[in-house]
Enzyme design. Structure first.
Site, PDB file in Angstrom:
ATOM      1  N   HIS C  95       0.858  -1.188   0.000  1.00 38.18           N
ATOM      2  CA  HIS C  95       0.000   0.000   0.000  1.00 38.18           C
ATOM      3  C   HIS C  95       0.887   1.229   0.000  1.00 38.18           C
ATOM      4  CE1 HIS C  95      -2.972   2.946   0.902  1.00 38.18           C
ATOM      5  NE2 HIS C  95      -2.612   3.127   2.144  1.00 38.18           N
ATOM      6  N   ASP C 120       1.219  -4.721 -20.513  1.00 42.75           N
ATOM      7  CA  ASP C 120       2.308  -5.635 -20.149  1.00 42.75           C
ATOM      8  C   ASP C 120       2.200  -6.083 -18.685  1.00 42.75           C
ATOM      9  OD1 ASP C 120       3.682  -5.857 -22.571  1.00 42.75           O
ATOM     10  OD2 ASP C 120       4.789  -3.998 -22.235  1.00 42.75           O
TER      11      ASP C 120
END
Lengths: 232, 232, 232, 232
Positions: C95, C120
């Site tokens: 986070h 990607d």
């Protein structure tokens, strides 16, 4: 001031410009003048800042005749010389393609004076020249660029606004010395950046009022300046 | 707290501000107060951060009379003093021209509280003062700037919103110490940057709702705070 | 995997996150799980990254009961635990309040898949949760944040989109390990930045077509992937 | 040129690209060609730049048959080969996902030539390819990407505009050597950045006029070029 000393000052100022992060590739150049002898020292063209020493600095007279140095002077030399011939009190000139000042120059807009940071350095908006004419381009281009700048300052004071944006090109700045010219380039880039962000946040932003501009510019640069230690 | 210790703290806080990257040129200044003796220590005006030592720090009383130090105090000293006289619980004040906070100040807009990062530090939007009046500019300008800030906080709590934008100028912040004032400057700049990008992505972005603001501010700063190790 | 080894991995991943420049102040936290023993290791709350060692890492079981460690775990621990309980194959969670991902989260908009760089890494747009409800805020806030994320992925595949924006807050990411969770945070920030600039240049920009998304995601992550050396 | 020397040049160019800050993760690759032997040296796929040595560089012929090297070549190899087969005078190719050039590519817009910095490097706007067709994606994707670039230059001169934006993807650049290809990537990113800021400041900004483009491009690259020391 001896020529050696001038060359060293100009070399130091070029390296300061480079270290400030305002220079990409081999763009950018700084010059200085010895007013007594009317000699100008300037960075050689296309030479890497990393390998630059004061011995590489080229010396010319105000007509552009090379007096000392093996290398070609900066391709912008004639612009510098035109500024020295017309702005009689300046001692140095700097040119960069720094990101934000160049963006304003490419947008063909003056940088409005949007806050006191700007007013601390420049007494009003940074003007943008007209786009150079086709005859100017086909003629002596770098000289004509200098004339364009001089013309832009016919109705302005080059001593209190030490920078200009050349339309579609980039900024030039000047000062009492090569070092101050670099200082002005650094300040200009910072101001150009904050001005763009200010316009993003509030597209209606306007020049600050005259009384606030006067206060900030004059408390640093006026005859009763009280900023810093110089008065002490 | 001894004066030596206060001067050292204030010097350290100034250097921390400088190293945080928020300062350009010689802009920016931090002060601290010894509430027992009513003495304020502040950065000298126009002195380079690189050469700053605690011996350069100037000490004044709350009326602005210099008690110690050879140099002139920061030109913004009277603004700091006005904050100390009115915000009775603060121990330090910081002023910068940091890029994004200055852009918001120049745009004359408060920074809305657009997310929890903001709410973790400041309990609601960062207010922007009115533009200073002409009489304020012509009078005791730096004192009047302080009054403008104090006035802006008449209807706000300076203890839960430890920063302000001075319109057309830049940010001031404060805290329980010089060090916390600097921390608030750093947080403010970060928040100002993310807020601008948020508005770019969604120009309709609004202040977060009161319940979320309360949750984040109070879990860190409320009486039942549970963030960090302090409760442990 | 021994607990010591897990703590070291989680410590290394936290320091990697810090060195990546995505963290400001003490924000941000990374955890990892030992699935065999159902033990989670996580950064302690409000501890400086500069002084963090693996001995500071806190270990808890999936119910949040502390098994090892003197410090309080991250205040976001319950969010991490909710993700581990619901996303059965993940081995790490990260986070941050990184600038551009946070700006998208604050704008309450998903990040569209505007190019192959995005494809990607992530198989489609990065979703943004709903704004947390008042009852969620007043209840067990960090647990409810986790539930909000899990709910957002009810109709999505957490294995091919390893990140989410929590509205008005910031990003969470995950992966097969703490290290991959950090990699996803770094990729997300880069993609969030380029996506914002793309929208500035062309506000009509749209998600790339499905065939191109498939091609790029699957040439790296599909069963016939041919990117890199792993097949060799 | 010996193969060893080519491999070293290509390795150095890859590392230069990495140090320029244009590369994130393992994205980006540079190749070089030995025209006499028709051998191409290229970065291996998915290998970290930090550990890259010239021994890792893969050598192939123009048909893509591996001649030397243990690792898989870059997944973009077929795009590079197609450029070498069609742009007969080039000696190097570079590919990045650099922030601003990628944003323009994702926006599916060419970069207009908004100033002299652009004109100093590229003789006019940087074109953007069409979006690749579904059949191109399903076929030999990387080869088809090369064909798309070659097709875009059917009506353009690859020698005076040494870069292209592949729509929804990112930039490719080339030059007389692997080193020049990298130089073009660096210049392109800088120009892409300033162009975006120019459009933010003035959304009506247009290509500079032909006479100014000619002047700047030709004073550096024309047969009568007078920039730098090369003429000396």
């Amino acid at each position: 001031m001896g020529i050696e000393r001038l060359k060293k000052e100009v070399c130091r100022a070029n390296i300061k410009l480079y270290r400030s992060g305002l220079v990409t590739s081999t763009f950018g150049n700084v010059s200085g003048i010895d007013r007594e002898r009317s000699l100008v020292a300037i960075k050689p063209s296309g030479v890497s800042y990393e390998s630059l020493t004061y011995r590489d600095i080229v010396v010319l007279n105000l007509d552009g005749v090379k007096i000392e140095g093996k290398l070609n002077p900066s391709s912008d030399t004639k612009t510098h010389l035109e500024l020295y011939r017309n702005f009689k009190d300046i001692g140095g000139v700097a040119h960069t393609h720094s990101t934000f000042a160049t963006a304003w120059a490419q947008s063909c807009k003056p940088i409005p004076c949007l806050g006191t940071t700007h007013a601390d350095f420049f007494y009003g908006e940074i003007p943008c020249t007209d786009v150079i004419s086709d005859s100017g381009i086909k003629g002596d281009y770098e000289l004509e660029t200098g004339k364009l700048i001089v013309n832009t300052f016919k109705s302005r004071d080059y001593d209190s606004i030490k920078a200009v944006l050349v339309a579609c090109h980039g900024p030039f700045s000047w000062g009492v010395s090569a070092d101050e010219a670099v200082e002005m380039s650094i300040a200009l880039e910072d101001i150009a950046k904050v001005a763009m962000f200010t316009m993003i946040i509030n597209s209606q932003s306007l020049n600050i009022k005259k009384s606030l501009l006067d206060k900030h510019y004059l408390r640093k640069h006026g005859k009763d300046a009280y900023y810093g230690q110089k008065k002490g």
